[in-house]
Each structure stands twice: as C-alpha cells, then as structure tokens.
Design a protein around this motif. Sequence first.
Motif, PDB file in Angstrom:
ATOM      1  N   LEU A  16      -5.982   1.352   3.403  1.00  0.00           N
ATOM      2  CA  LEU A  16      -4.824   2.189   3.721  1.00  0.00           C
ATOM      3  C   LEU A  16      -3.522   1.435   3.481  1.00  0.00           C
ATOM      4  CD1 LEU A  16      -5.855   4.059   7.014  1.00  0.00           C
ATOM      5  CD2 LEU A  16      -5.729   4.979   4.696  1.00  0.00           C
ATOM      6  N   SER A  17      -3.525   0.144   3.761  1.00  0.00           N
ATOM      7  CA  SER A  17      -2.315  -0.651   3.558  1.00  0.00           C
ATOM      8  C   SER A  17      -1.952  -0.779   2.089  1.00  0.00           C
ATOM      9  CB  SER A  17      -2.502  -2.043   4.169  1.00  0.00           C
ATOM     10  OG  SER A  17      -3.497  -2.783   3.464  1.00  0.00           O
ATOM     11  N   LEU A  18      -2.938  -0.588   1.192  1.00  0.00           N
ATOM     12  CA  LEU A  18      -2.694  -0.746  -0.238  1.00  0.00           C
ATOM     13  C   LEU A  18      -2.438   0.571  -0.967  1.00  0.00           C
ATOM     14  CD1 LEU A  18      -5.559  -3.309  -1.019  1.00  0.00           C
ATOM     15  CD2 LEU A  18      -3.144  -3.813  -0.658  1.00  0.00           C
ATOM     16  N   ILE A  19      -2.805   1.689  -0.356  1.00  0.00           N
ATOM     17  CA  ILE A  19      -2.800   2.963  -1.071  1.00  0.00           C
ATOM     18  C   ILE A  19      -1.416   3.583  -1.178  1.00  0.00           C
ATOM     19  CG2 ILE A  19      -3.590   5.367  -0.972  1.00  0.00           C
ATOM     20  CD1 ILE A  19      -6.220   4.355   0.192  1.00  0.00           C
ATOM     21  N   PHE A  20      -0.658   3.618  -0.077  1.00  0.00           N
ATOM     22  CA  PHE A  20       0.467   4.543   0.022  1.00  0.00           C
ATOM     23  C   PHE A  20       1.780   4.061  -0.566  1.00  0.00           C
ATOM     24  CE2 PHE A  20      -2.409   5.819   3.462  1.00  0.00           C
ATOM     25  CZ  PHE A  20      -2.590   7.143   3.104  1.00  0.00           C
ATOM     26  N   PHE A  21       1.874   2.820  -0.981  1.00  0.00           N
ATOM     27  CA  PHE A  21       3.142   2.336  -1.512  1.00  0.00           C
ATOM     28  C   PHE A  21       3.200   2.403  -3.030  1.00  0.00           C
ATOM     29  CE2 PHE A  21       3.355   0.145   2.691  1.00  0.00           C
ATOM     30  CZ  PHE A  21       4.497   0.789   3.135  1.00  0.00           C
ATOM     31  N   MET A  22       2.472   1.527  -3.696  1.00  0.00           N
ATOM     32  CA  MET A  22       2.602   1.427  -5.144  1.00  0.00           C
ATOM     33  C   MET A  22       1.566   2.232  -5.917  1.00  0.00           C
ATOM     34  SD  MET A  22       3.640  -2.586  -5.240  1.00  0.00           S
ATOM     35  CE  MET A  22       2.775  -2.886  -3.711  1.00  0.00           C
ATOM     36  N   TYR A  23       0.454   2.527  -5.297  1.00  0.00           N
ATOM     37  CA  TYR A  23      -0.601   3.284  -5.975  1.00  0.00           C
ATOM     38  C   TYR A  23      -0.130   4.653  -6.472  1.00  0.00           C
ATOM     39  CZ  TYR A  23      -5.034   5.718  -6.766  1.00  0.00           C
ATOM     40  OH  TYR A  23      -6.063   6.451  -7.322  1.00  0.00           O
ATOM     41  N   PRO A  24       0.559   5.470  -5.649  1.00  0.00           N
ATOM     42  CA  PRO A  24       1.022   6.775  -6.163  1.00  0.00           C
ATOM     43  C   PRO A  24       1.936   6.644  -7.378  1.00  0.00           C
ATOM     44  CG  PRO A  24       1.186   6.706  -3.779  1.00  0.00           C
ATOM     45  CD  PRO A  24       0.868   5.309  -4.217  1.00  0.00           C
ATOM     46  N   ARG A  25       2.816   5.671  -7.343  1.00  0.00           N
ATOM     47  CA  ARG A  25       3.730   5.496  -8.480  1.00  0.00           C
ATOM     48  C   ARG A  25       2.966   5.129  -9.744  1.00  0.00           C
ATOM     49  NH1 ARG A  25       8.090   0.654  -9.468  1.00  0.00           N
ATOM     50  NH2 ARG A  25       9.215   1.612 -11.187  1.00  0.00           N
ATOM     51  N   ASN A  26       1.977   4.258  -9.610  1.00  0.00           N
ATOM     52  CA  ASN A  26       1.205   3.838 -10.783  1.00  0.00           C
ATOM     53  C   ASN A  26       0.453   5.001 -11.402  1.00  0.00           C
ATOM     54  OD1 ASN A  26       1.962   1.116 -10.608  1.00  0.00           O
ATOM     55  ND2 ASN A  26       0.359   0.674  -9.122  1.00  0.00           N
ATOM     56  N   ILE A  27      -0.176   5.835 -10.564  1.00  0.00           N
ATOM     57  CA  ILE A  27      -0.938   6.970 -11.081  1.00  0.00           C
ATOM     58  C   ILE A  27       0.002   8.009 -11.692  1.00  0.00           C
ATOM     59  CG2 ILE A  27      -2.433   8.901 -10.467  1.00  0.00           C
ATOM     60  CD1 ILE A  27      -3.891   6.270 -10.576  1.00  0.00           C
ATOM     61  N   ILE A  28       1.095   8.302 -11.018  1.00  0.00           N
ATOM     62  CA  ILE A  28       2.047   9.291 -11.534  1.00  0.00           C
ATOM     63  C   ILE A  28       2.647   8.818 -12.851  1.00  0.00           C
ATOM     64  CG2 ILE A  28       4.276  10.408 -11.087  1.00  0.00           C
ATOM     65  CD1 ILE A  28       3.503  10.447  -8.114  1.00  0.00           C
ATOM     66  N   ALA A  29       2.891   7.510 -12.969  1.00  0.00           N
ATOM     67  CA  ALA A  29       3.460   6.966 -14.203  1.00  0.00           C
ATOM     68  C   ALA A  29       2.447   6.917 -15.337  1.00  0.00           C
ATOM     69  CB  ALA A  29       4.022   5.572 -13.951  1.00  0.00           C
ATOM     70  N   SER A  30       1.162   6.942 -15.014  1.00  0.00           N
ATOM     71  CA  SER A  30       0.132   6.784 -16.047  1.00  0.00           C
ATOM     72  C   SER A  30      -0.094   8.062 -16.853  1.00  0.00           C
ATOM     73  CB  SER A  30      -1.188   6.339 -15.406  1.00  0.00           C
ATOM     74  OG  SER A  30      -1.736   7.363 -14.585  1.00  0.00           O
ATOM     75  N   THR A  31       0.231   9.226 -16.271  1.00  0.00           N
ATOM     76  CA  THR A  31       0.010  10.492 -16.971  1.00  0.00           C
ATOM     77  C   THR A  31       0.945  11.557 -16.410  1.00  0.00           C
ATOM     78  OG1 THR A  31      -1.649  12.173 -17.541  1.00  0.00           O
ATOM     79  CG2 THR A  31      -1.836  11.164 -15.379  1.00  0.00           C
TER      80      THR A  31
END
Length: 359
Positions: A16-31
């Motif tokens: 949970l500590s790793l998911i909500f900060f940078m993960y959404p940005r990375n996925i949204i930026a990927s496609t």
Amino acid sequence: MDRSFQVVIMYILTHLSLIFFMYPRNIIASTGEGHWLPIMIGLIFHFLFIAIYMKGLSYFPNKDLITIYLGVGKFIAIIFLLPITLYFIMIIIITIRAYSEIITIVFLSKTPLWAIMAFLLFISTYLASKEVESIFRTGALIAFLFLPLIILIFGSSIQNVDWHYLFPIVDKQFTFFTSSSFYVSFFAVGGGFLFLGFIQPYLSYQRKKILIGALFLIPCFILSVYIPILTFGQATASTFMFPFVMALDTVELDWIIFDRVTMFFLMSLITFIMLYISLVLWKTIRIINVCFPSVKPIYLTIILSVFIFLLCLLIPNWNDIERIFFWNTYLRFYVICAVPISVLYFGMRIRKEGNNENF
C-alpha cells in the motif's frame, strides 16, 4: 507458532505504501487508453513470481535466503546476494528521497528537505535496529489504527467519478510495451515480497494466506489508476505528478477530523512507508552482517543509515529521482525474477538429490 496474520498485514502495508504515489502516474503515462491491461500484466507477474518464490522457499524450512545461497556455495551467494544488497540500498535511497519530496510538496512546504529525510530515516533506523518481530508487531498495531479508515476513505474516492472516461477500454496498439513508465511501475508490483525469504527463521507463515492477502491488493492497484482517470479524464490526469492524491483532494467527508481527506490518507501512508524502509534496512543489514560478523548489527545499521542519508543529499531534484528510478529498473527485474527462480531451482535440485544436509 504461526504468524501468518502479522506477515500478511506487513505484506499488505508495504505494498500500500508503494501503490498510491508514483504507480498511478507511471501507468497513466504508459498508455492513453486500456490502462487495465498493463495493470493486469503487472499483477500476473506479481502472482506468478510470488508463487514461484514461496514454492522454492518451502523446500528450505526454517532457512532464510542468505543461508540458502551460502549452502549452495560462496560464488552463487555472491552472484545473488550482492545484487540484492545493491538493490535494497537503492530502494532505500529512492524511497527516502522521493517520499521526502512528496511530503514537501503536499503539506510541509516550509520544512527543509534534509530534515524530512533525516526524520524518515531516523524512525526507520530505530525500527530496523530492533528485532524483526518488533517491526511486525508495530505493523499490526498501525494496521489496526489506520486500515479501517483508509479503506473507508478509499471507497469514498469514487464519489466524483464519471464513467464515460472509462472508454476506450482497449489499447489495440499495446503502446505501453514501448514506454519506460510501464517498466518503472514494477517498483510497486515487485518491490515488496522478497522479505518472505528473510523472515522464515523468525516468523512462520502459510503460503495460501499470503496469496489470499495478495488478492486484497488487486482492487488497490486498479482503483489507484482508475480513480484519477474517471475523475479528471486521461488528458488531465496525465498532467499530474500524483494523480491519485489529486483525485482524493476532491473528496468531501465532513465527519473526518482533518480539513482534507488527503492529509489523513497521506499521513497514514507515510507510516506504512517507514515500516517498509525499516524492513528493507533490516534485510540489508542481515546480508552485510554475514560479511562482517564481528561488527554488531546496531553499528552496521547506523553506518549504513548515515551513508544513505549522505547519498540522498546528493540527489538535487525530482528529475534526478526519476532518472535513478529508471536506472534501477534493470537491477529490479534481475532481482525479482532471478531470486524466485533460483530458489525454486535449488530447492528442486536438493529434493531430487534427496540431501538437505548442506543447507
């Protein structure tokens, strides 16, 4: 004694500590569309390698990862433990530096960055200096205090969604495979399960309960990406540094004691990230202590923490953080793929030979 509950709780909190900060940005930026596909690929990757990892560890009851590799041979131990150590140190540096920047941006803009880094590292170092059982007991207490409200706030984040933003739902060109952001996103997918191989002599757990706990993370991965997209749309969400945090800032809950839901949510996640850092630091010290057995672990912990703090000070800005994130991707894939496969291979080999005396 079975400690599956504590292990599952720590497994959930660290992810949970790793998911909500940078993960959404990375996925949204990927496609630009069909975000569920890179998310599901990451989740399949996660479940596959955690299953391989735990299956391999089952061949070595009451043995940790260090003992397993040393039992195979010193050369094998160097091939695997050295990259793991470098990977852990880089994780701590990246996490301390990145999350200090996040804290500064969100709610402590007037606090010096070095002070925030020192605070995060001090708390994590203190926890890491204790026995691993203390870290897990602390995790269970924090989960009891924060998880119920976090789940409630997480569920409330859908109040402003527009379901029209869900379309199109398929990326027919599979463009995310050519995006570096997609591969960087595996920091959240594969960064948290290696601790299972370090706690076996201290805490026993059941494999099926870990997998059940992993199922809890599936909606967290999906909603962390889709809440910002369904709230703002792909075009707007892609411009935010922390899309989920921005989406959460639109939520209104009058009953909560904080003026902003985001404040409580972020403070909770910061406690989770300190637990995660302390666990990674403890694992790193366990490996280093094998090389320097005459030095007390507390001294190694202090020396490593000071070294990490100095390296964090050398990272000037966010662009450099993202560059280090990308550089660490190669080492990350080596560790999270090679370690589970190698443990399974060595486990199957000794079972075939019918001899476990060297381990």
